[in-house]
Design an enzyme around this catalytic site. Structure first.
Site, short mmCIF file in Angstrom:
data_model
loop_
_atom_site.label_atom_id
_atom_site.label_comp_id
_atom_site.label_asym_id
_atom_site.label_seq_id
_atom_site.Cartn_x
_atom_site.Cartn_y
_atom_site.Cartn_z
N ARG A 34 -55.54 -14.62 82.24
CA ARG A 34 -55.18 -13.46 81.97
C ARG A 34 -56.26 -12.75 80.94
O ARG A 34 -57.25 -11.94 81.37
CB ARG A 34 -53.92 -13.07 81.51
CG ARG A 34 -53.23 -11.81 81.66
CD ARG A 34 -53.65 -10.79 80.60
NE ARG A 34 -53.12 -11.17 79.31
CZ ARG A 34 -53.38 -10.57 78.13
NH1 ARG A 34 -54.23 -9.47 78.28
NH2 ARG A 34 -52.93 -10.99 76.92
N ASP A 35 -56.16 -13.05 79.54
CA ASP A 35 -56.81 -12.24 78.84
C ASP A 35 -58.40 -12.69 78.91
O ASP A 35 -59.43 -11.92 78.62
CB ASP A 35 -56.39 -12.67 77.30
CG ASP A 35 -56.89 -11.72 76.24
OD1 ASP A 35 -57.04 -10.60 76.61
OD2 ASP A 35 -56.86 -12.30 75.09
N HIS A 227 -51.96 -14.76 68.14
CA HIS A 227 -53.01 -14.53 69.11
C HIS A 227 -54.48 -14.00 68.28
O HIS A 227 -54.59 -12.99 68.09
CB HIS A 227 -52.75 -13.39 69.91
CG HIS A 227 -53.56 -13.05 70.98
ND1 HIS A 227 -53.38 -13.61 72.26
CD2 HIS A 227 -54.77 -12.28 71.28
CE1 HIS A 227 -54.36 -13.09 73.41
NE2 HIS A 227 -55.41 -12.26 72.46
N HIS A 229 -58.58 -14.11 67.84
CA HIS A 229 -60.12 -14.03 68.50
C HIS A 229 -60.91 -14.53 67.36
O HIS A 229 -60.70 -14.61 66.10
CB HIS A 229 -60.32 -12.80 68.75
CG HIS A 229 -59.96 -12.18 70.12
ND1 HIS A 229 -60.21 -11.38 71.17
CD2 HIS A 229 -58.56 -12.52 70.53
CE1 HIS A 229 -59.69 -11.23 71.99
NE2 HIS A 229 -58.51 -11.91 71.99
N CYS A 260 -65.48 -10.31 73.43
CA CYS A 260 -65.14 -9.07 72.83
C CYS A 260 -65.52 -7.82 73.21
O CYS A 260 -66.87 -7.43 73.03
CB CYS A 260 -65.45 -9.54 71.36
SG CYS A 260 -65.04 -8.26 69.96
N ASN A 269 -61.55 -14.68 72.69
CA ASN A 269 -60.49 -15.71 72.21
C ASN A 269 -60.96 -16.92 71.76
O ASN A 269 -62.00 -17.47 72.20
CB ASN A 269 -59.54 -16.00 73.79
CG ASN A 269 -58.86 -14.69 74.25
OD1 ASN A 269 -57.97 -14.29 73.78
ND2 ASN A 269 -59.61 -14.28 75.42
#
Lengths: 322, 322
Positions: A34-35, A227, A229, A260, A269
Site C-alpha cells: 500500500r504505502d 510508522h 520513514h 519520499c 518507508n
C-alpha cells in the site's frame, strides 16, 4: 593457516544479544503493497501485486496492508483494490488490512471481505488540506464515522496520524497537538494508533516525548504503533527509543519500497529487512523469515528493474542470498 | 487558507529533544579522507584531497583522519600522503591524524609534522592475514612498537580493533577476545581505542555487551570510541546504544564515502551527516555545521560524478540545501 581469500565468506545474519528491558516480541506491520506501491511511479498489474502479497505473507509477517480503497483518480497505482484482495489468501490469524479514505471506501473493503481497515488523519492543517482535501477536524470526523460503521460489524480500525513529528510546510509539529489528536482517535474507538513520521525528521528524544505524552492523553501503550520513514536515516534509532518505552508495533516496507514525495530521490518507508535485522539482533521475536524477505525484495527489484533502498537486502544479496 | 502546494517547503533540520542520561557533548572523528577514499576505486589528485580536508575542517570537525602512510603498492589511492598533509592547515586544537601501518609509516608521519597517528590491529586471524599480512599477535606487536616510538616524542596513537563484531570469513567474533585485545592495546599505551564494526553486523545489545566487557578488561570508558559501518543500516541504532553506556567518540565518513569491500555495492562507513543529525536531534553538541557537511558531500559527489550514500545529504539536497 588456510588463505582466507580462498575460503567462502560468512553468510551474515544478526547475532541475538538481548538488551535488557525491551519487549520480547514485536509486531511488524508491512505497508509495502500500500504505502510503498502508492509512492512508486509505476502502475503494476494486479497479478504482480497479488504475487507480492503472497511472497510477503509466506515470510511469516503477521500483518500486511494489502491495498487502499481510494478512488482511482486519486491513486491510480491502487485502482485494482478489489482484484488484489480477492487474489490474496490471508492465513488464519494474520491481519490483512486495507486503507480506506471514507465510508464509501469502508463499504468496498467490507464487501471485499477484509476484517481490518485503516484510516488517515493529519496532525497539521497543511497536510490535511494538501493530501486529504479537508481540515484536521474534517479528517477526524471522517475517521470517527468509519470507526463507528466498522465497529457495527466488529471490524477494527487502525488510525494513522500523519505528520506526527515534522510537516513539509509547517516544520516541527507540537507534541501536545499530536498527543491530543491521538487521544481523540482512541476515544473514537481506533484499535491501533500509528504515529507517522511522514517526512522522517523524528529523533529518539522526540519519540520518547511523544509516546509518553500520548499515553498521558489516555492512549494505552499497547495500542500505539510507530510508522517511521527513513528519509534522514534515523528510523532505526527511533525504533530503539520506542522499544525502550514499550512500543511493540512498527510499520515498514519490504526493500524500503516507496519514496519520499517531499524530497525527490530521498528514501521513504523504513525497510522491513532493516527493522527485522535490528529486532532479531536484540533477541526480539517477530516470526519473520529475514532471508525470505530479502528474496521477496530481490524479486520486486527485478519487477521494477532497479535496486531497492534496503541496505540489508543489498548486502545480503552481495553475500550470496538468493 | 493558503494553498500549501504554493508555499515553500520547510527546510528540515533536527529538532533537539534531549534523551536524559546521555552525554552532552560527543567527538565526531571524520575518516572520509582516509577510510572513505581508500575504499573508492578512483585515485583522486592531491589537490582534490587537500580541498576535501579543507572543506571538512571548515565545518568545525574536531578530528579528521587526513590520509594513511602506507606503501603506495598497498593502497595506491593514498600514495600522496606527504603532499596532502603538507597542503592541509589543521587549526589549533583540532586533531589531524594519519594512519600508519608500522614504524616506517610513523617516521613518515612524524616527518610530515603530524601530532597524532592511528594503527590497526585485528580481532581475527583471518583479517590479520588477509589485510595486514600478519597474525593477531604480530599486528599487536607492531602497534606496541609504534605506540612506544610515538610516545617518545609525545605523539598519541589511536588504535583500531578491526572486526570487533563480525568477520567476513569467521562469522561472529567472541566479545571476550575483543575485550582482551582492547585491554592489551590500552596497556601498551594507545590513547584511544576504536572498536571497529568493519562489516556492520553489530547490534545494540552486542555493542553494550562489548563496551562493558572492554571496560571490565581495564579500558577506561572515555578512551573507547566506536568505528561503525552501516552495511546493514544498523549503525545509528548502535551509536544510540553506545551513548547510553557513555561512549563519546564515534567515527564516520562525510557523505558515507567508502564502500564495503566484503559486499559489492553495499554501504561502508556510517555517514557523518547521519551521525550529526542524530546527535543534534538528541541535544548533544558536536561543534559541527550540518549544512556545511552536506555542501562538502555535494562537492565530493560532483568530483566523483555519482551520488553518495548519505540519506541526510540526499534529502537535504532535495530540500534545497546548496
Amino acid at each position: 593457516m588456510t588463505d582466507p581469500d580462498a575460503r567462502p565468506l560468512w553468510h551474515p545474519r544478526p547475532q541475538p544479544v538481548a538488551d535488557p528491558g525491551l519487549p520480547t516480541r514485536v509486531r511488524v506491520f508491512e505497508v509495502g503493497p500500500r504505502d510503498g506501491l502508492q509512492a512508486e511511479p509505476e502502475i503494476l498489474s494486479p497479478e504482480v501485486k497479488i504475487e507480492f502479497c503472497r511472497r510477503l505473507l509466506a515470510t511469516g509477517l503477521g500483518a500486511v496492508e494489502l491495498t487502499s480503497f481510494v478512488p482511482a483518480r486519486w491513486i491510480p497505482q491502487l485502482a485494482d483494490a478489489e482484484e488484489v484482495v480477492a487474489g490474496v489468501a490471508v492465513p488464519e490469524g494474520v491481519r490483512g488490512v486495507a486503507l480506506v479514505p471514507n465510508r464509501r471506501g469502508l463499504d468496498r473493503a467490507l464487501a471485499a471481505g477484509l476484517d481490518e481497515v485503516s484510516v488517515v488523519v493529519s496532525a497539521t492543517e497543511s497536510f490535511a488540506h494538501a493530501n486529504l482535501n479537508t481540515t484536521v477536524e474534517g479528517a477526524l470526523a471522517t475517521a470517527a464515522e468509519v470507526i463507528a460503521a466498522a465497529g457495527e460489524v466488529g471490524v477494527p480500525v487502525r488510525g494513522y496520524v500523519s505528520m506526527s513529528f515534522g510537516d513539509p510546510w509547517e516544520g516541527p509539529v507540537p507534541v501536545a497537538r499530536v498527543a491530543e489528536l491521538a487521544g481523540r482517535l482512541h476515544a473514537a474507538g481506533a484499535s491501533t494508533i500509528a504515529l507517522g513520521d511522514t517526512i522522517g525528521t523524528g529523533t529518539p528524544g522526540h519519540v520518547v516525548d511523544l509516546v509518553e505524552r500520548t499515553v498521558d492523553a489516555g492512549v494505552p501503550r499497547d495500542v500505539l504503533a510507530l510508522h517511521l520513514h527513513d528519509t534522514y536515516g534515523q528510523a532505526l534509532g527511533n525504533v530503539q527509543a520506542a522499544l525502550r518505552v514499550g512500543i511493540t508495533e512498527f510499520d515498514s516496507s519490504a526493500g524500503g519500497l516507496g519514496r519520499c514525495p517531499f524530497a525527490k530521490g530521498a528514501t521513504g518507508n523504513l525497510a522491513t529487512e532493516e527493522l527485522v535485522w535490528l529486532l532479531h539482533g536484540l533477541g526480539i521475536e517477530t516470526g519473520v523469515d529475514l532471508e525470505g524477505l530479502v528474496r521477496t525484495s530481490q524479486w520486486m527489484s527485478r519487477v521494477l528493474g532497479r535496486p531497492l533502498a534496503s541496505r540489508v537486502a543489498t548486502a545480503l544479496t552481495a553475500a550470496g542470498v538468493s
